[in-house]
Motif scaffolding. Structure first.
Motif, PDB file in Angstrom:
ATOM      1  N   ALA A   1     121.912  45.245  10.301  1.00 62.08           N
ATOM      2  CA  ALA A   1     121.265  45.825   9.182  1.00 62.08           C
ATOM      3  C   ALA A   1     120.210  46.803   9.992  1.00 62.08           C
ATOM      4  CB  ALA A   1     120.489  44.822   8.765  1.00 62.08           C
ATOM      5  N   ALA A   2     119.741  46.412  11.175  1.00 62.31           N
ATOM      6  CA  ALA A   2     118.970  47.231  11.698  1.00 62.31           C
ATOM      7  C   ALA A   2     119.756  48.651  12.151  1.00 62.31           C
ATOM      8  CB  ALA A   2     118.219  46.532  13.005  1.00 62.31           C
ATOM      9  N   LEU A   3     121.085  48.399  12.852  1.00 65.21           N
ATOM     10  CA  LEU A   3     121.718  49.506  13.184  1.00 65.21           C
ATOM     11  C   LEU A   3     122.216  50.729  12.042  1.00 65.21           C
ATOM     12  CD1 LEU A   3     124.096  47.584  15.516  1.00 65.21           C
ATOM     13  CD2 LEU A   3     122.412  49.278  16.216  1.00 65.21           C
ATOM     14  N   LYS A   4     122.189  49.921  10.904  1.00 66.15           N
ATOM     15  CA  LYS A   4     122.422  50.396   9.692  1.00 66.15           C
ATOM     16  C   LYS A   4     121.247  51.355   9.242  1.00 66.15           C
ATOM     17  CE  LYS A   4     126.306  48.136   7.599  1.00 66.15           C
ATOM     18  NZ  LYS A   4     126.790  48.090   6.172  1.00 66.15           N
TER      19      LYS A   4
ATOM     20  N   TRP B   1     115.474  55.545  19.076  1.00 68.54           N
ATOM     21  CA  TRP B   1     115.561  54.924  17.989  1.00 68.54           C
ATOM     22  C   TRP B   1     116.165  53.744  17.665  1.00 68.54           C
ATOM     23  CZ3 TRP B   1     117.545  60.067  15.337  1.00 68.54           C
ATOM     24  CH2 TRP B   1     116.622  61.031  15.620  1.00 68.54           C
ATOM     25  N   VAL B   2     117.448  53.419  18.323  1.00 64.28           N
ATOM     26  CA  VAL B   2     118.348  52.216  18.244  1.00 64.28           C
ATOM     27  C   VAL B   2     117.536  51.131  18.698  1.00 64.28           C
ATOM     28  CG1 VAL B   2     120.362  51.174  19.009  1.00 64.28           C
ATOM     29  CG2 VAL B   2     120.641  53.358  18.081  1.00 64.28           C
ATOM     30  N   GLU B   3     116.888  51.214  19.925  1.00 58.90           N
ATOM     31  CA  GLU B   3     116.287  50.226  20.813  1.00 58.90           C
ATOM     32  C   GLU B   3     114.971  49.827  19.805  1.00 58.90           C
ATOM     33  OE1 GLU B   3     114.796  51.890  24.346  1.00 58.90           O
ATOM     34  OE2 GLU B   3     116.803  51.595  25.407  1.00 58.90           O
ATOM     35  N   ASN B   4     114.249  50.583  19.129  1.00 57.52           N
ATOM     36  CA  ASN B   4     113.192  50.388  18.200  1.00 57.52           C
ATOM     37  C   ASN B   4     113.659  49.465  17.068  1.00 57.52           C
ATOM     38  OD1 ASN B   4     111.008  51.576  19.917  1.00 57.52           O
ATOM     39  ND2 ASN B   4     111.376  53.429  18.699  1.00 57.52           N
ATOM     40  N   ALA B   5     114.589  49.838  16.437  1.00 56.49           N
ATOM     41  CA  ALA B   5     115.109  49.209  15.217  1.00 56.49           C
ATOM     42  C   ALA B   5     115.704  47.866  15.542  1.00 56.49           C
ATOM     43  CB  ALA B   5     116.485  50.016  14.708  1.00 56.49           C
ATOM     44  N   VAL B   6     116.441  47.579  16.776  1.00 56.74           N
ATOM     45  CA  VAL B   6     116.948  46.329  16.917  1.00 56.74           C
ATOM     46  C   VAL B   6     115.809  45.600  17.571  1.00 56.74           C
ATOM     47  CG1 VAL B   6     118.682  45.261  18.644  1.00 56.74           C
ATOM     48  CG2 VAL B   6     119.292  47.383  17.129  1.00 56.74           C
TER      49      VAL B   6
ATOM     50  N   LEU C   1     121.008  36.366  13.449  1.00 57.43           N
ATOM     51  CA  LEU C   1     120.836  37.529  14.656  1.00 57.43           C
ATOM     52  C   LEU C   1     121.676  38.690  14.470  1.00 57.43           C
ATOM     53  CD1 LEU C   1     119.825  35.959  18.062  1.00 57.43           C
ATOM     54  CD2 LEU C   1     118.503  37.660  16.448  1.00 57.43           C
ATOM     55  N   THR C   2     123.125  38.372  14.261  1.00 50.09           N
ATOM     56  CA  THR C   2     124.019  39.500  14.240  1.00 50.09           C
ATOM     57  C   THR C   2     123.928  40.094  12.997  1.00 50.09           C
ATOM     58  OG1 THR C   2     125.594  38.000  15.513  1.00 50.09           O
ATOM     59  CG2 THR C   2     126.460  39.657  14.180  1.00 50.09           C
ATOM     60  N   ASP C   3     123.542  39.537  11.781  1.00 52.77           N
ATOM     61  CA  ASP C   3     123.548  40.181  10.595  1.00 52.77           C
ATOM     62  C   ASP C   3     122.465  41.030  10.597  1.00 52.77           C
ATOM     63  OD1 ASP C   3     125.920  38.917   9.705  1.00 52.77           O
ATOM     64  OD2 ASP C   3     124.594  37.436   8.262  1.00 52.77           O
ATOM     65  N   ASP C   4     121.288  40.707  11.304  1.00 51.04           N
ATOM     66  CA  ASP C   4     119.974  41.190  11.140  1.00 51.04           C
ATOM     67  C   ASP C   4     120.188  42.586  12.208  1.00 51.04           C
ATOM     68  OD1 ASP C   4     118.966  39.633   9.211  1.00 51.04           O
ATOM     69  OD2 ASP C   4     117.676  38.713  10.863  1.00 51.04           O
ATOM     70  N   ILE C   5     120.895  42.197  13.212  1.00 47.63           N
ATOM     71  CA  ILE C   5     121.129  43.294  14.058  1.00 47.63           C
ATOM     72  C   ILE C   5     121.907  44.695  13.519  1.00 47.63           C
ATOM     73  CG2 ILE C   5     122.383  44.245  16.294  1.00 47.63           C
ATOM     74  CD1 ILE C   5     121.108  41.454  17.321  1.00 47.63           C
TER      75      ILE C   5
ATOM     76  N   VAL D   1     114.656  38.657  18.463  1.00 52.41           N
ATOM     77  CA  VAL D   1     115.262  39.599  19.585  1.00 52.41           C
ATOM     78  C   VAL D   1     114.212  39.841  20.679  1.00 52.41           C
ATOM     79  CG1 VAL D   1     116.061  42.144  20.149  1.00 52.41           C
ATOM     80  CG2 VAL D   1     116.975  40.906  18.335  1.00 52.41           C
ATOM     81  N   GLN D   2     114.335  39.477  21.846  1.00 53.68           N
ATOM     82  CA  GLN D   2     113.401  39.328  22.909  1.00 53.68           C
ATOM     83  C   GLN D   2     112.943  40.962  23.497  1.00 53.68           C
ATOM     84  OE1 GLN D   2     111.186  37.122  23.393  1.00 53.68           O
ATOM     85  NE2 GLN D   2     112.163  36.061  21.688  1.00 53.68           N
TER      86      GLN D   2
END
Length: 127
Positions: free
Chosen positions: A36-39, A87-92, A30-34, A98-99
């Protein structure tokens, strides 16, 4: 119980600060994927992502896999200030597992260039 993956300044390395009911392997994923989403989120005026710029101050993942993010902007008058949290909410929020995601805009401490990673410095030719 809340697990804090705190992302700060130029280091940009999430640190797990508390025990969690989420299994460690899943929390790592989850941390890695979050991250990546932030990036994947960029300020349209700056050719570096918000993670490498050091705009993400804190990421909390609770046991229900709800993510709360504290972030800032390079300047309070940023033209996309009203849009970037979405944008951040949509990506993450699109990260599997992520719920939900909520973003809080903070301006303390104020952002400065010392929060940028080496990758952002190279992208912006700021050596």
């Amino acid at each position: 119980m809340t697990t804090d993956a705190t992302i700060t300044g130029g280091m940009n390395a999430p640190a797990v600060a508390a025990a969690s009911a989420i299994p460690p392997a899943e929390l790592d994923r989850l941390t890695d994927d979050i991250v990546a989403a932030l990036k994947s989120v960029y300020d349209p005026e700056i050719p570096a992502d918000i993670y490498e710029l050091g705009l993400i101050y804190k990421v909390d993942i609770d046991d229900d896999r709800k993510v709360a993010i504290d972030m800032t902007l390079t300047a309070p008058g940023c033209p996309v200030a009203g849009e970037m949290p979405g944008w951040v909410e949509n990506a993450v929020g699109a990260v599997p597992g992520v719920q939900s995601c909520s973003v809080t805009m903070v301006f303390d401490p104020p952002w400065d260039q010392s929060r940028m990673s080496d990758e952002a410095r190279v992208a912006l030719d700021m050596w």
